[in-house]
Design a protein around this motif. Structure first.
Motif, PDB file in Angstrom:
ATOM      1  N   GLU A 244      40.173  37.510  26.234  1.00  0.00           N
ATOM      2  CA  GLU A 244      40.775  37.909  24.958  1.00  0.00           C
ATOM      3  C   GLU A 244      39.963  37.367  23.784  1.00  0.00           C
ATOM      4  O   GLU A 244      39.904  37.979  22.714  1.00  0.00           O
ATOM      5  N   ALA A 245      39.333  36.201  23.977  1.00  0.00           N
ATOM      6  CA  ALA A 245      38.483  35.639  22.924  1.00  0.00           C
ATOM      7  C   ALA A 245      37.297  36.562  22.643  1.00  0.00           C
ATOM      8  O   ALA A 245      36.898  36.754  21.488  1.00  0.00           O
ATOM      9  N   ILE A 246      36.720  37.153  23.689  1.00  0.00           N
ATOM     10  CA  ILE A 246      35.621  38.103  23.503  1.00  0.00           C
ATOM     11  C   ILE A 246      36.105  39.320  22.727  1.00  0.00           C
ATOM     12  O   ILE A 246      35.433  39.807  21.800  1.00  0.00           O
ATOM     13  N   ALA A 247      37.307  39.818  23.076  1.00  0.00           N
ATOM     14  CA  ALA A 247      37.871  40.956  22.342  1.00  0.00           C
ATOM     15  C   ALA A 247      38.113  40.594  20.880  1.00  0.00           C
ATOM     16  O   ALA A 247      37.879  41.411  19.971  1.00  0.00           O
TER      17      ALA A 247
ATOM     18  N   ALA B 270      27.717  35.029  41.663  1.00  0.00           N
ATOM     19  CA  ALA B 270      27.854  36.468  41.448  1.00  0.00           C
ATOM     20  C   ALA B 270      29.312  36.920  41.529  1.00  0.00           C
ATOM     21  O   ALA B 270      29.674  37.972  40.988  1.00  0.00           O
ATOM     22  N   LYS B 271      30.166  36.127  42.210  1.00  0.00           N
ATOM     23  CA  LYS B 271      31.569  36.509  42.375  1.00  0.00           C
ATOM     24  C   LYS B 271      32.483  35.872  41.329  1.00  0.00           C
ATOM     25  O   LYS B 271      33.692  36.100  41.349  1.00  0.00           O
ATOM     26  N   LEU B 272      31.913  35.078  40.432  1.00  0.00           N
ATOM     27  CA  LEU B 272      32.729  34.372  39.445  1.00  0.00           C
ATOM     28  C   LEU B 272      33.439  35.341  38.509  1.00  0.00           C
ATOM     29  O   LEU B 272      34.606  35.151  38.144  1.00  0.00           O
ATOM     30  N   ASN B 273      32.751  36.415  38.138  1.00  0.00           N
ATOM     31  CA  ASN B 273      33.348  37.404  37.241  1.00  0.00           C
ATOM     32  C   ASN B 273      34.581  38.030  37.884  1.00  0.00           C
ATOM     33  O   ASN B 273      35.625  38.181  37.247  1.00  0.00           O
ATOM     34  N   ALA B 274      34.476  38.385  39.171  1.00  0.00           N
ATOM     35  CA  ALA B 274      35.614  38.980  39.881  1.00  0.00           C
ATOM     36  C   ALA B 274      36.763  37.977  40.004  1.00  0.00           C
ATOM     37  O   ALA B 274      37.944  38.349  39.902  1.00  0.00           O
ATOM     38  N   LEU B 275      36.434  36.709  40.221  1.00  0.00           N
ATOM     39  CA  LEU B 275      37.458  35.669  40.318  1.00  0.00           C
ATOM     40  C   LEU B 275      38.217  35.545  38.994  1.00  0.00           C
ATOM     41  O   LEU B 275      39.453  35.504  38.971  1.00  0.00           O
ATOM     42  N   ALA B 276      37.470  35.501  37.893  1.00  0.00           N
ATOM     43  CA  ALA B 276      38.097  35.391  36.572  1.00  0.00           C
ATOM     44  C   ALA B 276      38.927  36.636  36.259  1.00  0.00           C
ATOM     45  O   ALA B 276      40.006  36.543  35.664  1.00  0.00           O
ATOM     46  N   ALA B 277      38.433  37.801  36.677  1.00  0.00           N
ATOM     47  CA  ALA B 277      39.171  39.045  36.424  1.00  0.00           C
ATOM     48  C   ALA B 277      40.489  39.058  37.195  1.00  0.00           C
ATOM     49  O   ALA B 277      41.528  39.493  36.664  1.00  0.00           O
ATOM     50  N   LEU B 278      40.473  38.574  38.437  1.00  0.00           N
ATOM     51  CA  LEU B 278      41.707  38.494  39.230  1.00  0.00           C
ATOM     52  C   LEU B 278      42.702  37.560  38.562  1.00  0.00           C
ATOM     53  O   LEU B 278      43.898  37.868  38.471  1.00  0.00           O
ATOM     54  N   HIS B 279      42.222  36.422  38.082  1.00  0.00           N
ATOM     55  CA  HIS B 279      43.083  35.481  37.365  1.00  0.00           C
ATOM     56  C   HIS B 279      43.706  36.140  36.143  1.00  0.00           C
ATOM     57  O   HIS B 279      44.920  36.037  35.896  1.00  0.00           O
ATOM     58  N   HIS B 280      42.874  36.852  35.385  1.00  0.00           N
ATOM     59  CA  HIS B 280      43.350  37.515  34.172  1.00  0.00           C
ATOM     60  C   HIS B 280      44.408  38.567  34.510  1.00  0.00           C
ATOM     61  O   HIS B 280      45.444  38.682  33.837  1.00  0.00           O
ATOM     62  N   ASP B 281      44.183  39.341  35.582  1.00  0.00           N
ATOM     63  CA  ASP B 281      45.139  40.375  35.991  1.00  0.00           C
ATOM     64  C   ASP B 281      46.474  39.763  36.413  1.00  0.00           C
ATOM     65  O   ASP B 281      47.548  40.326  36.116  1.00  0.00           O
TER      66      ASP B 281
END
Length: 550
Positions: A147-150, A518-529
């Motif tokens: 959300e900070a990026i947005a 390489a999987k950190l982005n997917a991990l963060a996205a799962l957390h966000h979801d």
């Protein structure tokens, strides 16, 4: 309306008269919530209990610490919000020290003497910029980097005056999230449009984090050719050279930076560590003596500095000075975490050198027992203990410590470094055997957790993986899979506040241990979801920002 009204300020000033004067000036500026601290320790206690909008810090503090070290401690230990304004107060005669302080990017520095009007103008200008960026800072403090990026995107459109600031924050957020490929075009755009040197540095960071060390090195060397005082470029060039195995060159780069900025403790510490690795014991001794001296009055000093200094003195062949450093360690830091353990490791190094077998045995017994229960001890110091055991002809004891180092190896390079210690001592077969054992143990732990989750036992998987993290807190593979287990439990069994906190902490640990996973982005996205699924905000504004420097 006065934009300063309602802000909370902390004055850090050792002299009562000047403290009262600054208090009066801030009152005249329109501030009413003003607190004072006469020393760095008082300031740290104050910051541990509440947050401030503005910190006004005198450079010349008492007790051996200066304002630069104060700022360094506050940022490194996350006692300041990203939005907190930090003003350094100093005299014109301290130009070189001011340059060093500016390296750490305070909001501004104020040269004495100054008037209320000067102070008001400086603070007002800084507040205007801070207010523009505040929505981003607040989201960062809550741990909601997406959300900070947005908010950066929206802010750049709504307030084009601060477009560069929003772009820079976006790039830093992407780096924090382990996305150098997303940050790179932002830095490139800033460089093309503004020719801002820190944007070029950002490009080099992205390349380095992606493993493109030669390209990063070329940019960093170019930057230093254009500006010999660009101190952050020295740090990243040294880091890149170390990745390329050019230890002596990395030491030379750090030495140049220390000559320009002799007051930055963490750079001095790094210089000492790199000099030790390069075998330059005299340079290591000089740097580490300065570290011990400069941190003597810091709330965040570490006994490892004393132990490393002993290591350099023993290698130099100076047991008398080494013994004196150990006595100082026992006297000044015996009650701190890992203080007795560092003393035992240092004593073992000394007694192995002097040939005192009885005292060596006692020190090793204490050091090995301490290592089994210690938390937060660096792998470098554990490797120093391994070398001492090997020098003493005690390979099995060395293996006990090495197992812990290898289990927690953050990456293949760290594992290879550990193996080299054994190989250089003539124990190549032992190195291979231990590495295989540790890889197998980590693989078994991860597989067991995955099996529990596959069977639908999500809480069992969490319990198993949290136990694994307790055993191997610095192993990125274990920590990553523990984070996955917690997130899957939340996703399938519903929201749990305790598990939500664990998820946030584990993801933060993965970012620290393996920022380019390489999987950190997917991990963060799962957390966000999951947070969105249960309509959970990342949390109220906490006492410390959650974004660490890359």
């Amino acid at each position: 309306m006065n934009p300063l009204k309602g802000l909370a300020a902390l004055i850090i000033e050792p002299h009562p008269g000047m403290r009262a004067s600054l208090h009066n000036m801030l009152s005249l500026c329109g501030l009413s919530r003003i607190e004072d601290a006469a020393s760095s320790s008082q300031a740290i206690r104050a910051l541990g209990g509440r947050s401030y909008d503005l910190i006004l810090c005198e450079y010349e503090l008492e007790g051996g610490q200066d304002g630069q070290q104060m700022l360094e401690d506050l940022r490194h230990h996350r006692l300041m919000h990203a939005s907190t304004l930090f003003f350094m107060v100093t005299s014109e005669g301290q130009f070189n020290k001011v340059v060093s302080a500016a390296e750490l990017a305070p909001s501004d520095y104020i040269l004495k003497p100054f008037t209320v009007e000067n102070l008001t103008e400086r603070i007002t200008r800084a507040i205007e910029r801070r207010n523009a960026l505040l929505p981003v800072y607040q989201l960062m403090d809550m741990g909601d980097q997406r959300e900070a990026i947005a908010a950066c995107l929206a802010g750049a459109t709504a307030q084009p005056r601060y477009r560069c600031d929003f772009l820079r924050l976006r790039a830093e957020l992407h780096l924090f999230l382990g996305e150098p490929e997303q940050a790179e075009p932002l830095y490139a755009a800033l460089w093309e449009s503004k020719r801002i040197h820190w944007a070029r540095l950002g490009l080099a960071k992205c390349l380095s984090l992606r493993g493109e060390h030669e390209a990063a090195r070329a940019i960093l060397e170019e930057l230093l050719g254009q500006n010999r005082r660009f101190l952050d470029a020295y740090d990243w060039l040294a880091r890149t050279l170390q990745e390329q195995g050019e230890i002596e060159r990395a030491q030379a780069v750090l030495s140049d930076a220390v000559e320009l900025s002799p007051h930055a403790v963490r750079r001095l510490r790094r210089l000492g560590e790199v000099a030790l690795e390069a075998g330059d014991v005299e340079a290591a001794e000089r740097a580490l003596k300065l570290v011990v001296s400069k941190t003597r009055y810091s709330e965040f000093r570490t006994p490892e500095d004393h132990a490393r200094l002993v290591q350099s003195l023993v290698r130099k062949g100076d047991p008398v000075q080494a013994a004196a450093v150990i006595r100082d360690l026992d006297k000044s830091m015996g009650g701190r975490r890992n203080g007795p353990l560092c003393s035992s490791i240092a004593s073992a190094m000394l007694h192995e050198f002097t040939g005192n077998a009885a005292r060596l045995e006692t020190a090793l017994d204490s050091a090995l027992a301490g290592c089994r229960t210690a938390s937060g001890l660096s792998s470098e110091l554990k490797l120093a203990l391994v070398r001492t055991c090997l020098d003493a002809g005690q390979a099995e004891r060395a293996a006990d410590v090495m197992r812990d180092v290898m289990r927690n190896a953050a990456n293949p390079a760290a594992m290879a470094k550990a193996m080299r210690v054994l190989e250089q001592a003539g124990h190549g077969e032992l190195a291979q055997r231990l590495a295989q054992e540790c890889r197998q143990e980590v693989g078994d732990l991860v597989a067991a957790g995955a099996a529990r989750a596959k069977e639908g036992d999500f809480r069992g998987a969490v319990n198993l993986m949290i136990e694994a993290v307790d055993k191997l807190p610095d192993n990125p593979q274990v920590v990553f899979n523990a984070a996955v287990a917690v997130l899957k439990c939340l996703e399938n069994l519903g929201w749990d506040e305790r598990l939500g906190g664990q998820a946030r902490e584990l993801i933060g640990s993965v970012r620290r241990l393996d920022p380019v996973n390489a999987k950190l982005n997917a991990l963060a996205a799962l957390h966000h979801d999951i947070l969105k699924k249960y309509n959970i905000r990342p949390g109220a504004r906490r006492a410390a920002p959650q974004m660490a420097a890359i």
